[in-house]
Design a protein around this motif. Structure first.
Motif, PDB file in Angstrom:
ATOM      1  N   UNK A   1       0.848  -1.189   0.000  1.00 16.48           N
ATOM      2  CA  UNK A   1       0.000   0.000   0.000  1.00 16.48           C
ATOM      3  C   UNK A   1       0.879   1.233   0.000  1.00 16.48           C
ATOM      4  N   UNK A   2       0.520   2.176  -0.866  1.00 17.53           N
ATOM      5  CA  UNK A   2       1.330   3.362  -1.121  1.00 17.53           C
ATOM      6  C   UNK A   2       0.501   4.619  -0.965  1.00 17.53           C
ATOM      7  N   UNK A   3       1.161   5.676  -0.542  1.00 19.48           N
ATOM      8  CA  UNK A   3       0.570   7.004  -0.566  1.00 19.48           C
ATOM      9  C   UNK A   3       1.550   7.908  -1.306  1.00 19.48           C
ATOM     10  N   UNK A   4       1.073   8.499  -2.378  1.00 23.40           N
ATOM     11  CA  UNK A   4       1.892   9.377  -3.215  1.00 23.40           C
ATOM     12  C   UNK A   4       3.236   8.748  -3.593  1.00 23.40           C
ATOM     13  N   UNK A   5       3.188   7.478  -3.962  1.00 20.17           N
ATOM     14  CA  UNK A   5       4.376   6.782  -4.441  1.00 20.17           C
ATOM     15  C   UNK A   5       5.282   6.211  -3.368  1.00 20.17           C
ATOM     16  N   UNK A   6       4.940   6.388  -2.103  1.00 21.73           N
ATOM     17  CA  UNK A   6       5.762   5.856  -1.008  1.00 21.73           C
ATOM     18  C   UNK A   6       5.005   4.735  -0.312  1.00 21.73           C
ATOM     19  N   UNK A   7       5.661   3.603  -0.136  1.00 21.60           N
ATOM     20  CA  UNK A   7       4.994   2.474   0.510  1.00 21.60           C
ATOM     21  C   UNK A   7       4.853   2.745   2.004  1.00 21.60           C
ATOM     22  N   UNK A   8       3.771   2.219   2.581  1.00 25.55           N
ATOM     23  CA  UNK A   8       3.605   2.317   4.023  1.00 25.55           C
ATOM     24  C   UNK A   8       3.157   0.995   4.644  1.00 25.55           C
ATOM     25  N   UNK A   9       2.928  -0.015   3.850  1.00 22.98           N
ATOM     26  CA  UNK A   9       2.606  -1.338   4.369  1.00 22.98           C
ATOM     27  C   UNK A   9       2.793  -2.353   3.250  1.00 22.98           C
ATOM     28  N   UNK A  10       3.280  -3.543   3.641  1.00 24.54           N
ATOM     29  CA  UNK A  10       3.456  -4.610   2.660  1.00 24.54           C
ATOM     30  C   UNK A  10       3.192  -5.946   3.328  1.00 24.54           C
ATOM     31  N   UNK A  11       2.383  -6.762   2.656  1.00 20.00           N
ATOM     32  CA  UNK A  11       2.150  -8.124   3.113  1.00 20.00           C
ATOM     33  C   UNK A  11       3.367  -8.952   2.683  1.00 20.00           C
ATOM     34  N   UNK A  12       3.929  -9.668   3.643  1.00 21.45           N
ATOM     35  CA  UNK A  12       5.082 -10.518   3.319  1.00 21.45           C
ATOM     36  C   UNK A  12       4.636 -11.793   2.634  1.00 21.45           C
TER      37      UNK A  12
ATOM     38  N   UNK B   1      -2.065   1.144  13.589  1.00 24.31           N
ATOM     39  CA  UNK B   1      -0.727   0.904  13.039  1.00 24.31           C
ATOM     40  C   UNK B   1      -0.624   1.391  11.601  1.00 24.31           C
ATOM     41  N   UNK B   2      -1.630   1.075  10.803  1.00 23.75           N
ATOM     42  CA  UNK B   2      -1.626   1.513   9.402  1.00 23.75           C
ATOM     43  C   UNK B   2      -1.698   3.035   9.300  1.00 23.75           C
ATOM     44  N   UNK B   3      -2.518   3.652  10.124  1.00 27.32           N
ATOM     45  CA  UNK B   3      -2.640   5.110  10.099  1.00 27.32           C
ATOM     46  C   UNK B   3      -1.316   5.762  10.489  1.00 27.32           C
ATOM     47  N   UNK B   4      -0.656   5.235  11.502  1.00 27.36           N
ATOM     48  CA  UNK B   4       0.650   5.780  11.903  1.00 27.36           C
ATOM     49  C   UNK B   4       1.671   5.636  10.782  1.00 27.36           C
ATOM     50  N   UNK B   5       1.693   4.474  10.142  1.00 22.51           N
ATOM     51  CA  UNK B   5       2.628   4.254   9.032  1.00 22.51           C
ATOM     52  C   UNK B   5       2.296   5.175   7.868  1.00 22.51           C
ATOM     53  N   UNK B   6       1.006   5.339   7.575  1.00 18.99           N
ATOM     54  CA  UNK B   6       0.571   6.237   6.507  1.00 18.99           C
ATOM     55  C   UNK B   6       1.041   7.671   6.790  1.00 18.99           C
ATOM     56  N   UNK B   7       0.872   8.118   8.039  1.00 19.91           N
ATOM     57  CA  UNK B   7       1.297   9.481   8.413  1.00 19.91           C
ATOM     58  C   UNK B   7       2.804   9.683   8.207  1.00 19.91           C
ATOM     59  N   UNK B   8       3.582   8.635   8.444  1.00 13.72           N
ATOM     60  CA  UNK B   8       5.033   8.738   8.247  1.00 13.72           C
ATOM     61  C   UNK B   8       5.383   8.985   6.788  1.00 13.72           C
ATOM     62  N   UNK B   9       4.593   8.440   5.889  1.00 12.00           N
ATOM     63  CA  UNK B   9       4.923   8.495   4.463  1.00 12.00           C
ATOM     64  C   UNK B   9       4.109   9.508   3.659  1.00 12.00           C
ATOM     65  N   UNK B  10       2.976   9.933   4.175  1.00  7.97           N
ATOM     66  CA  UNK B  10       2.117  10.859   3.431  1.00  7.97           C
ATOM     67  C   UNK B  10       2.742  12.251   3.387  1.00  7.97           C
ATOM     68  N   UNK B  11       2.554  12.966   2.288  1.00  6.41           N
ATOM     69  CA  UNK B  11       3.000  14.359   2.253  1.00  6.41           C
ATOM     70  C   UNK B  11       2.314  15.154   3.365  1.00  6.41           C
TER      71      UNK B  11
END
Length: 112
Positions: free
Chosen positions: A28-39, A93-103
């Protein structure tokens, strides 16, 4: 207990999120940056966190849910066992990861 479909639903609910593959698995990506990946195992998710120290804290607090492998030891990314967290925690967890990568602008609008 969370399954891959729950991760997908929660991740795609975040603004600007798209699903693509990374190493042959859903990511899962936000603006071209990944923030979660299923292994590859299918029941483990990789998430970026704010720091290596934050990752260590998660692992120490909930070792049944969070772990690392030698590949991720030096990075600010944690592995999450899907079966060890509920939907509410996964959403956080997903929201926190998204915030790290979102513009900054979309993240600020999301938090308003």
């Amino acid at each position: 207990m969370v399954i891959e479909d729950d991760v997908r639903r929660l991740a795609l609910a975040l603004p600007g999120t798209v699903e693509k593959t990374m190493y042959g698995t859903p990511a899962f990506y936000v603006r071209g940056k990944w923030f979660a990946r299923v292994r590859e195992e299918g029941d483990v998710l990789v998430l970026p966190v704010g720091s290596v120290e934050e990752k260590a804290g998660l692992i120490a607090a909930e070792p049944a849910a969070f772990f690392t492998t030698p590949h991720y030891d030096r990075s600010a990314a944690v592995l999450v066992r899907l079966g060890a967290v509920d939907a509410e925690e996964m959403g956080e967890l997903l929201t926190d990861a998204w915030r790290l990568r979102a513009p900054k602008r979309p993240a600020a609008g999301f938090d308003a």
